[in-house]
Design an enzyme around this catalytic site. Structure first.
Site, short mmCIF file in Angstrom:
data_model
loop_
_atom_site.label_atom_id
_atom_site.label_comp_id
_atom_site.label_asym_id
_atom_site.label_seq_id
_atom_site.Cartn_x
_atom_site.Cartn_y
_atom_site.Cartn_z
N GLY A 1 0.85 -1.19 0.00
CA GLY A 1 0.00 0.00 0.00
C GLY A 1 0.88 1.22 0.00
N CYS B 1 5.28 -6.04 1.66
CA CYS B 1 5.61 -4.61 1.61
C CYS B 1 4.90 -3.85 2.74
CB CYS B 1 5.31 -4.04 0.22
SG CYS B 1 6.15 -2.47 -0.04
N TYR B 2 3.95 -2.96 2.43
CA TYR B 2 3.25 -2.28 3.53
C TYR B 2 2.68 -3.30 4.50
CZ TYR B 2 -0.04 0.55 6.15
OH TYR B 2 -0.71 1.15 7.17
N HIS C 1 8.49 -7.66 -3.22
CA HIS C 1 7.24 -8.08 -3.88
C HIS C 1 7.42 -9.44 -4.55
CE1 HIS C 1 4.81 -4.47 -3.39
NE2 HIS C 1 5.98 -3.85 -3.36
N GLU D 1 5.25 -11.28 -5.82
CA GLU D 1 4.27 -11.47 -6.90
C GLU D 1 4.78 -10.95 -8.25
OE1 GLU D 1 4.18 -9.34 -4.48
OE2 GLU D 1 3.27 -7.44 -5.01
N SER E 1 -20.50 -10.20 -27.86
CA SER E 1 -19.69 -9.36 -28.75
C SER E 1 -18.73 -10.21 -29.58
CB SER E 1 -18.89 -8.36 -27.92
OG SER E 1 -17.90 -9.05 -27.20
N GLY E 2 -18.55 -11.45 -29.16
CA GLY E 2 -17.54 -12.27 -29.84
C GLY E 2 -16.20 -12.17 -29.13
N GLY E 3 -16.11 -11.30 -28.13
CA GLY E 3 -14.90 -11.21 -27.31
C GLY E 3 -14.83 -12.42 -26.38
N VAL E 4 -13.66 -12.58 -25.73
CA VAL E 4 -13.47 -13.77 -24.90
C VAL E 4 -14.53 -13.87 -23.80
CG1 VAL E 4 -11.85 -14.97 -23.39
CG2 VAL E 4 -10.99 -13.65 -25.30
N ASP E 5 -14.74 -12.78 -23.07
CA ASP E 5 -15.61 -12.86 -21.89
C ASP E 5 -17.04 -13.23 -22.26
OD1 ASP E 5 -13.29 -11.93 -20.81
OD2 ASP E 5 -14.01 -9.90 -20.43
N SER E 6 -17.62 -12.50 -23.22
CA SER E 6 -19.02 -12.79 -23.52
C SER E 6 -19.16 -14.15 -24.22
CB SER E 6 -19.67 -11.66 -24.34
OG SER E 6 -19.09 -11.56 -25.62
N SER E 7 -18.14 -14.57 -24.97
CA SER E 7 -18.22 -15.87 -25.63
C SER E 7 -18.16 -17.01 -24.62
CB SER E 7 -17.08 -16.03 -26.63
OG SER E 7 -17.17 -15.05 -27.62
N LYS F 1 -8.77 -13.15 -16.44
CA LYS F 1 -8.83 -13.39 -17.88
C LYS F 1 -8.28 -14.77 -18.26
CE LYS F 1 -9.77 -11.06 -21.72
NZ LYS F 1 -10.96 -10.19 -21.82
#
Ligand code: XMP
Length: 514
Positions: free
Chosen positions: A56, A83-84, A173, A175, A227-233, A370
């Site tokens: 943070g 970290c923080y 960090h 990550e 939409s044909g995008g990854v998420d909506s497909s 994603k």
């Protein structure tokens, strides 16, 4: 099935999503919650196998510095502070934090003491490795019961441990990719300290999600803007498996898709048990965009028209019970709420269709990143062209034609972009370059073809590598590949006599040109 669960308490650091992704990559389910929105009682109920404090921007001594209820350290739940989060752990348990004489930023050589459970659990962990640091405060005095397990030249406590209480903290960090063995340290925390087995897989998730959707939806009707995008497909595939043809997908084809893409989307869903409605609305969109050259006006116009077309089609279906949205976890985390549904606007317009009559919004992907969404799509048997589709802006090629859009320019761009994509795929680079596309500039210049002088358009190629699309580097596409693209494009696409490659990073440029 009871899923293993790790809680990430968010103190506002810049890498918080990355921490969650790393945990999920270890096949452990986790959620990020703002530090001040969960009480000790709620944590008890959630019963996490472990807790991670993020970084943070504050100092523990600062006014309104984020803090935690000390009881959190007495619950017997392992905690890893980053970290923080590490400073907060030290400070809360009676240690001291001070301002560094020399702040550490970036790659830092770090010495490890491997005689503790956390680092001991990392296979082949060396005694010296590089970590990524970003701090101006440091732990100047250890709390009772802790020992320093890592040091750097300027930081006497680059990590600390209390094995007995299962409390660990790292100033660096883990990550971030630049930290060598960072992900292994996180994995050791999850597996060796928290005792997680790693039961979070997309196969399990698909089963759970399908069951939950069925329970929720019953025999109701579901509507999705595809939409044909990854998420909506992927969402369409998931809903189809769950409720079959109770789902209607409306695919508004605005005409600014890449070459053949509208057909590809339709083809990909041909054999799925859903009602698939494709609306060919190119003429309507072109009409609205006549004379428009300002990028933001293009976006707004396309967004508004999209909603209008969607509403008209939805009205034909009549009353639906649920409107499904492809919101994914980064959208949820970014909203900062950690809970309330954020309305994911299609094509950057605020808001949902006013006149679609529905009871409730459902967002079955809202806990997925994603990469997990793609894995789920694969698991469900969705076509690889959709699963691996690169991000594509809602307004599509309309914002990749600089200035006013005409049918002719659209065709030129579609053809050139097609060649670029084909060559990138042939070179085996399609999964390494995160976004790559052609832009039709408004500039014309002189060329020569055969014995004739030409005066034609300049086409720009853009390829970027990025982790989050907030910053990006230009992709180092080999010259030979660029050479083939350039030669093919000027030869095969009419009205282009010059090809350039965009070598700017973001910032200062953006990924798109408009
Ligand atoms: P920029 O150009 O801002 O792009 O660096 C970052 C990412 O966002 C995408 N992008 C959009 N996506 N509607 C969208 O749905 C838009 O209007 C839009 N503009 C940019 C861009 O493709 C990149 O992935």
């Amino acid at each position: 099935m009871q899923q293993e669960f790790v809680l990430i308490l968010d103190f506002g650091g810049q890498y918080n999503q990355l921490i969650a992704r790393r945990v999920r990559e270890c096949n452990v389910y986790c959620e990020v919650k703002p530090y001040n929105k969960v009480t000790i009682e709620e944590i008890e109920k959630l019963s996490p196998k472990g807790i991670i404090f993020t970084g943070g921007p504050q100092s523990v001594y600062g006014e309104d510095a984020p803090s935690v209820d000390k009881k959190i350290f007495e619950m017997g739940i392992p905690v890893l502070g980053i970290c923080y989060g590490s400073q907060l752990m030290a400070y809360s348990l009676g240690g001291e934090v001070a301002t560094c004489k020399v702040s550490e930023y970036g790659k830092t050589e770090t010495n490890y003491d491997l005689s503790n459970k956390l680092l001991n659990g990392v296979e082949n962990m060396p005694e010296k490795a590089i970590t990524w640091m970003s701090h101006t405060d440091y732990i100047s005095k250890l709390p009772n019961g802790f020992k320093a397990i890592a040091t750097t030249e300027n930081c006497p406590v680059a990590a600390m441990a209390n094995d007995e209480k299962k409390l660990y903290a790292v100033q660096f960090h883990p990550e971030v990719n630049h930290t060598e063995y960072g992900v292994n340290i996180i994995e050791s925390f999850l597996k060796n300290i928290c005792g997680c087995k790693g039961d979070w897989t997309m196969q399990n998730y698909a089963q759970i999600a399908i069951k939950e959707i069925r329970e929720k939806v019953g025999d109701g009707k579901v509507l999705l803007a595809l939409s044909g995008g990854v998420d909506s497909s992927v969402l369409a595939a998931l809903l189809s498996k769950a409720v079959g043809n109770q789902l209607t997908c409306i695919f508004v084809d605005h005409g600014f898709m890449r070459k053949n893409e509208g057909d590809e989307v339709e083809e990909a869903f041909k054999d799925w048990d859903i009602n698939f409605v494709r609306v060919d609305a190119k003429d309507r969109f072109m009409d609205k965009l006549r004379g428009v050259s300002d990028p933001e006006t293009k976006r707004k116009t396309i967004g508004e028209e999209f909603i209008r077309v969607f509403e008209e089609e939805a009205k034909k279906i009549g009353k639906v019970d649920f409107l499904a949205q492809g919101t994914i976890y980064p959208d949820v985390i970014e909203s900062g709420s950690g809970d309330a549904a954020v309305i994911k606007s299609h094509h950057n317009v605020g808001g949902l269709p006013d006149y679609v009559d529905f009871k409730e919004i459902i967002e079955p992907l809202r806990m997925l990143f994603k990469d997990e969404t793609r894995k789920l799509g694969q698991e469900l048997g969705l076509s690889p062209t959709l699963v691996w589709r690169q991000p594509f802006p809602g307004p599509g090629l309309a914002i990749r034609i600089i200035g006013e859009i005409t049918d002719e320019k659209l065709e030129i761009l579609q053809d050139a972009d097609w060649i670029f994509r084909e060559e990138i795929a042939k070179a085996g680079l399609d999964r390494d370059i995160h976004q790559y596309f052609a832009v039709l500039t408004s500039m014309r210049s002189v060329g020569v073809m055969g014995d004739f002088r030409t005066y034609d358009y300049t086409l720009a190629l853009r390829g970027v590598t990025t982790t989050d699309f907030m910053t990006a580097d230009f992709a180092r596409i080999p010259y030979e590949v660029l050479e083939t693209c350039s030669a093919r494009i000027v030869n095969e696409v009419k009205n282009i006599n010059r090809v350039v490659y965009d070598i700017t990073t973001k910032p200062p440029a953006t990924i798109e040109w408009e």
